[in-house]
Design a protein around this motif. Sequence first.
Motif, mmCIF file in Angstrom:
data_model
loop_
_atom_site.group_PDB
_atom_site.id
_atom_site.type_symbol
_atom_site.label_atom_id
_atom_site.label_comp_id
_atom_site.label_asym_id
_atom_site.label_seq_id
_atom_site.Cartn_x
_atom_site.Cartn_y
_atom_site.Cartn_z
ATOM 1 N N ALA A 149 13.379 -1.002 1.586
ATOM 2 C CA ALA A 149 12.862 -1.920 0.546
ATOM 3 C C ALA A 149 12.438 -1.145 -0.696
ATOM 4 O O ALA A 149 12.648 -1.600 -1.832
ATOM 5 C CB ALA A 149 11.692 -2.743 1.098
ATOM 6 N N ASP A 150 11.848 0.035 -0.493
ATOM 7 C CA ASP A 150 11.425 0.892 -1.609
ATOM 8 C C ASP A 150 12.621 1.272 -2.483
ATOM 9 O O ASP A 150 12.502 1.410 -3.699
ATOM 10 C CB ASP A 150 10.771 2.146 -1.011
ATOM 11 C CG ASP A 150 10.132 3.048 -2.037
ATOM 12 O OD1 ASP A 150 9.617 2.548 -3.051
ATOM 13 O OD2 ASP A 150 10.134 4.274 -1.813
ATOM 14 N N TYR A 151 13.760 1.400 -1.869
ATOM 15 C CA TYR A 151 14.983 1.868 -2.553
ATOM 16 C C TYR A 151 15.720 0.741 -3.261
ATOM 17 O O TYR A 151 16.341 0.969 -4.301
ATOM 18 C CB TYR A 151 15.887 2.492 -1.489
ATOM 19 C CG TYR A 151 17.040 3.344 -1.976
ATOM 20 C CD1 TYR A 151 16.824 4.543 -2.658
ATOM 21 C CD2 TYR A 151 18.353 2.974 -1.685
ATOM 22 C CE1 TYR A 151 17.896 5.338 -3.050
ATOM 23 C CE2 TYR A 151 19.426 3.776 -2.078
ATOM 24 C CZ TYR A 151 19.183 4.957 -2.764
ATOM 25 O OH TYR A 151 20.238 5.756 -3.143
ATOM 26 N N THR B 1 0.803 -1.227 0.000
ATOM 27 C CA THR B 1 0.000 0.000 0.000
ATOM 28 C C THR B 1 0.843 1.288 0.000
ATOM 29 O O THR B 1 0.276 2.382 -0.052
ATOM 30 C CB THR B 1 -0.931 0.033 1.231
ATOM 31 O OG1 THR B 1 -0.154 -0.116 2.420
ATOM 32 C CG2 THR B 1 -1.959 -1.100 1.160
ATOM 33 N N HIS B 2 2.192 1.181 0.029
ATOM 34 C CA HIS B 2 2.992 2.389 0.263
ATOM 35 C C HIS B 2 2.826 3.430 -0.852
ATOM 36 O O HIS B 2 2.868 4.629 -0.587
ATOM 37 C CB HIS B 2 4.476 2.045 0.489
ATOM 38 C CG HIS B 2 5.255 1.799 -0.749
ATOM 39 N ND1 HIS B 2 5.174 0.637 -1.485
ATOM 40 C CD2 HIS B 2 6.137 2.591 -1.424
ATOM 41 C CE1 HIS B 2 5.969 0.719 -2.536
ATOM 42 N NE2 HIS B 2 6.567 1.895 -2.527
ATOM 43 N N ASP B 3 2.640 2.980 -2.093
ATOM 44 C CA ASP B 3 2.463 3.923 -3.219
ATOM 45 C C ASP B 3 1.020 3.945 -3.737
ATOM 46 O O ASP B 3 0.782 4.373 -4.870
ATOM 47 C CB ASP B 3 3.424 3.557 -4.366
ATOM 48 C CG ASP B 3 4.845 4.075 -4.157
ATOM 49 O OD1 ASP B 3 5.034 5.030 -3.367
ATOM 50 O OD2 ASP B 3 5.770 3.517 -4.793
ATOM 51 N N TYR B 4 0.089 3.507 -2.907
ATOM 52 C CA TYR B 4 -1.330 3.430 -3.296
ATOM 53 C C TYR B 4 -1.832 4.741 -3.897
ATOM 54 O O TYR B 4 -2.593 4.744 -4.857
ATOM 55 C CB TYR B 4 -2.164 3.064 -2.059
ATOM 56 C CG TYR B 4 -3.659 3.103 -2.257
ATOM 57 C CD1 TYR B 4 -4.312 2.116 -2.995
ATOM 58 C CD2 TYR B 4 -4.421 4.126 -1.693
ATOM 59 C CE1 TYR B 4 -5.685 2.151 -3.171
ATOM 60 C CE2 TYR B 4 -5.795 4.160 -1.858
ATOM 61 C CZ TYR B 4 -6.427 3.175 -2.599
ATOM 62 O OH TYR B 4 -7.793 3.225 -2.770
#
Length: 188
Positions: A127-129, A50-53
């Motif tokens: 993790a996003d990176y 959901t981080h970039d929802y």
Amino acid sequence: SFKREELMQEVQMHMSERRFQHVLGVEETAVALAAKYGASEEKASIAALTHDYAKERPNEEFEMIIQRDGYDQELLHYGNAIWHGLVGASMVQRELGINDEEILEAIRLHTTGAAKMSLLDKIIYVADYIEPGRNFPGVKEARELALVDLDEAVAYETKHTLVHLIEQEQKIYPKTIETYNYWVVGKA
Ligand code: DGI
Ligand code: FE
Ligand code: FE
Ligand code: FE
């Protein structure tokens, strides 16, 4: 209990296929980091999915929410890069019914970091990176650090993101500076 398939479908409907593949890469990476560092793998999965929802929502919608919901109005001087996590977490809560404060905070902080980050916050930030789809100079070093020392990976990412933003003459959000001062310069 947590319905991963349902959440995945909901997220997929709100973004391009390319971004959805990024989200799946962040999930895979975040769950692996959670296993390694002893965080909840379920929370890592939900936060990653959901981080970039909210990343593909129109600016007007963010501006309306910032004005309506009592955010610092200084936020209006930034853009989607800062809004999609910080304000996007409220859309995740309202629209996907996720009320876990640890997950919502990890979403809020995933772009800028913060001086004070929980283990889950760090996992999502890193993790996003480093997810497998990322491909930029330095990503290999960031991946290696994440396997050895998560705090070092946070520091590496923070420094390199800030250098990149300054090279591009982008406006730096104060929280990003706070993250740099704490994790790169010193925790004292
Ligand atoms: O959403 P993603 O692309 O997966 O990654 P992200 O949410 O970590 O970062 C989104 C963008 O935000 C990325 O291009 C870096 C940028 N960013 C991070 N901190 C700041 C920032 N942009 C500005 N203008 N100011 C910041 O402080
Ligand atoms: Fe993001
Ligand atoms: Fe990031
Ligand atoms: Fe992302």
